[in-house]
Write an enzyme that holds these catalytic residues in place. Structure first.
Site, PDB file in Angstrom:
ATOM      1  N   SER A  42      10.589   3.141  -2.863  1.00  0.00           N
ATOM      2  CA  SER A  42      10.126   2.710  -1.550  1.00  0.00           C
ATOM      3  C   SER A  42       9.696   1.252  -1.550  1.00  0.00           C
ATOM      4  O   SER A  42       8.953   0.811  -2.418  1.00  0.00           O
ATOM      5  CB  SER A  42       8.942   3.594  -1.121  1.00  0.00           C
ATOM      6  N   GLY A  71      13.704   3.893   1.120  1.00  0.00           N
ATOM      7  CA  GLY A  71      13.682   2.589   0.477  1.00  0.00           C
ATOM      8  C   GLY A  71      14.013   1.447   1.404  1.00  0.00           C
ATOM      9  O   GLY A  71      13.958   0.281   1.008  1.00  0.00           O
ATOM     10  N   GLU A 112      16.427   9.084   4.580  1.00  0.00           N
ATOM     11  CA  GLU A 112      15.022   9.439   4.780  1.00  0.00           C
ATOM     12  C   GLU A 112      14.163   8.190   4.968  1.00  0.00           C
ATOM     13  O   GLU A 112      13.200   7.962   4.230  1.00  0.00           O
ATOM     14  CB  GLU A 112      14.514  10.247   3.587  1.00  0.00           C
ATOM     15  N   GLY A 134      11.284   5.783   6.130  1.00  0.00           N
ATOM     16  CA  GLY A 134       9.908   5.902   6.602  1.00  0.00           C
ATOM     17  C   GLY A 134       9.418   4.561   7.096  1.00  0.00           C
ATOM     18  O   GLY A 134       9.312   4.315   8.292  1.00  0.00           O
ATOM     19  N   TYR A 190      -2.149   1.781  -3.108  1.00  0.00           N
ATOM     20  CA  TYR A 190      -1.171   2.824  -3.395  1.00  0.00           C
ATOM     21  C   TYR A 190       0.259   2.441  -3.028  1.00  0.00           C
ATOM     22  O   TYR A 190       1.207   2.952  -3.615  1.00  0.00           O
ATOM     23  CB  TYR A 190      -1.562   4.118  -2.675  1.00  0.00           C
ATOM     24  N   CYS A 221     -19.397   1.083   0.236  1.00  0.00           N
ATOM     25  CA  CYS A 221     -20.306   0.492  -0.744  1.00  0.00           C
ATOM     26  C   CYS A 221     -19.636   0.224  -2.087  1.00  0.00           C
ATOM     27  O   CYS A 221     -20.301  -0.196  -3.041  1.00  0.00           O
ATOM     28  CB  CYS A 221     -21.529   1.386  -0.936  1.00  0.00           C
ATOM     29  N   TYR A 277       2.244   4.033   5.487  1.00  0.00           N
ATOM     30  CA  TYR A 277       1.328   4.514   4.444  1.00  0.00           C
ATOM     31  C   TYR A 277      -0.047   3.851   4.580  1.00  0.00           C
ATOM     32  O   TYR A 277      -0.589   3.311   3.625  1.00  0.00           O
ATOM     33  CB  TYR A 277       1.936   4.276   3.062  1.00  0.00           C
TER      34      TYR A 277
END
Length: 431
Positions: free
Chosen positions: A226, A264, A297, A299, A340, A376, A405
């Protein structure tokens, strides 16, 4: 037309809504019986729309919010259909499941890639039929397979013998796509190869296992990874997929009819170079498969540039030339993509409180700045050494390209509820 509010609604979340603005369809679904408002804008009026939202907020309501530009979604679907007209998108729900966004994609013909029972249930709740879903997770809990059989999701992926045994036991009518590992991940930001995909030496045994279990292997799937992947990665993966088709034929299995080229894709330059490479590879290796169904696919291709995030400055500290700001979203929320998804975020000032006559602070001196999230944890740092004009508490920072994401993977750490962030709908026309 800018600033006019158009209320659109539908019989169900997947309905194609009949309202039009200037001849262009506007789709936004009724959600749980409620209509959504769509504001038509010129492309350069998105900032004014965000200012109007901020202005209407109460003094104590400075919560972050998103703007979803449905016009951008339409434009991206047009780009996809123009560049890859024979490849049906199955939008990756995990990327961003915002309801009106899914309804818009559905209305324009997209199908859906789901990775769990929860995602399948969510898509079905929008009135989308189960035959428009691929259960694209090679390793599924048995309970999810049982659910898929019950509601009629009949296409899934696998890359292990144990997955075959689970499917044979709980959903024997399900058609399979053998997930293979591409030879390269194309320098993707988020490579998939270390976790998923059959190795070359595993392919024939996995086909034989499915054959012995009397399951139908309808085709092959792969995912090069991706984000910003090298388009050449598709070339090797498509060639490898053709070899799997040939191996299945040699084993006497029914002719394969489906090729899933995964995701991707990123809008912009990467897509404009990847699409011709994909078309060329398909013509080279699958020209003798006229009845082949090709799916993908995507995204982030559809989600990333369609969403803009607005955050409030809730704190400030000055240390010499360094300006430090705290905002009310961060790495435990929408900006988890920095950790991430390995994303690089950018920010634009919107000085709604301190400089209304020059909202973007054009011409103002800039300073090295740090932007912290609200929690914090010191890890919650969104930007470092980032040039910004001097801003004040209750000014805003705007983050473009925040659809992929982001909110979908946010948490409620420290009581900051990412899932509660509101999304406003606009339809921006190209200038």
């Amino acid at each position: 037309m800018a600033g006019q509010t158009v209320i659109v609604s539908g019989l169900n979340p997947a309905a194609i809504l009949q309202s039009t603005i200037g001849g262009a369809p506007v789709a936004a679904a009724a959600e749980n019986g409620h209509t959504r408002k769509v504001v038509p804008l010129s492309k350069d009026a998105l900032q004014d729309f965000m200012v109007s939202i901020i202005t209407q907020k109460l003094q104590d309501d400075k919560q972050p919010f998103y703007v979803l530009d449905l016009g951008e979604v339409v434009s991206l679907m047009e780009q996809w259909n123009s560049a890859l007209p024979n490849i049906r998108p199955f939008y990756a729900v995990k990327c961003n499941p915002e309801p009106s966004f899914l309804s818009m994609l559905s209305a324009m013909g997209s199908n859906f890639d789901c990775a769990s029972r929860a995602e399948i249930e969510y898509v079905l709740s929008h009135g989308i039929s189960p035959d428009r879903i691929v259960f694209a997770n090679p390793c599924k809990p048995e309970s999810d397979i049982i659910f898929a059989e019950k509601i009629g999701v009949n296409l899934t992926t696998y890359d292990s013998e144990d997955e075959v045994y689970k499917i044979r036991k709980h959903h024997p009518k399900c058609e399979l796509l053998l997930r293979i590992k591409p030879m390269t991940d194309g320098n993707a930001r988020c490579p998939m190869g270390p976790k998923y995909g059959a190795l070359p030496e595993e392919i024939e045994p996995l086909l034989r296992t499915a054959q012995a279990a009397r399951l139908t292997v309808s085709g092959v799937s792969f995912h090069i990874g991706s984000g910003d992947a090298d388009s050449n990665a598709y070339l090797g993966a498509i060639a490898a997929a053709k070899q799997v088709f040939e191996t299945a034929a040699q084993l006497g299995m029914p002719k394969m009819t489906v090729l899933d080229i995964g995701g991707g894709f990123t809008s912009g330059h990467q897509f404009t170079t990847a699409a011709p490479a994909v078309k060329s590879a398909l013509e080279t290796h699958f020209h003798d498969f006229p009845e082949l169904t090709i799916i993908a696919e995507p995204g982030r291709f559809f989600a990333e540039t369609a969403f803009t995030l607005a955050t409030t400055i809730i704190g400030k500290r000055v240390r010499g030339e360094l300006k430090e700001y705290w905002i009310n979203d961060g790495l435990y929320g929408s900006m988890n993509c920095v950790l991430y998804d390995h994303a690089t975020v950018t920010a634009t000032p919107l000085a709604c409180m301190s400089n209304r006559n020059n909202l973007n602070c054009g011409g103002s001196k800039t300073f090295p700045s740090t932007v912290f999230g609200p929690t914090c944890d010191a890890l919650d740092t969104v930007l470092r050494d980032y040039q910004l004009p001097e801003l004040q508490v209750n000014d805003w920072l705007i983050f473009p390209n925040m659809g992929a994401y982001t909110k979908a993977a946010g948490s409620n750490f420290n009581g900051f509820n990412t899932s509660a962030i509101v999304t406003h709908l606009a339809y921006a026309y190209p200038n």
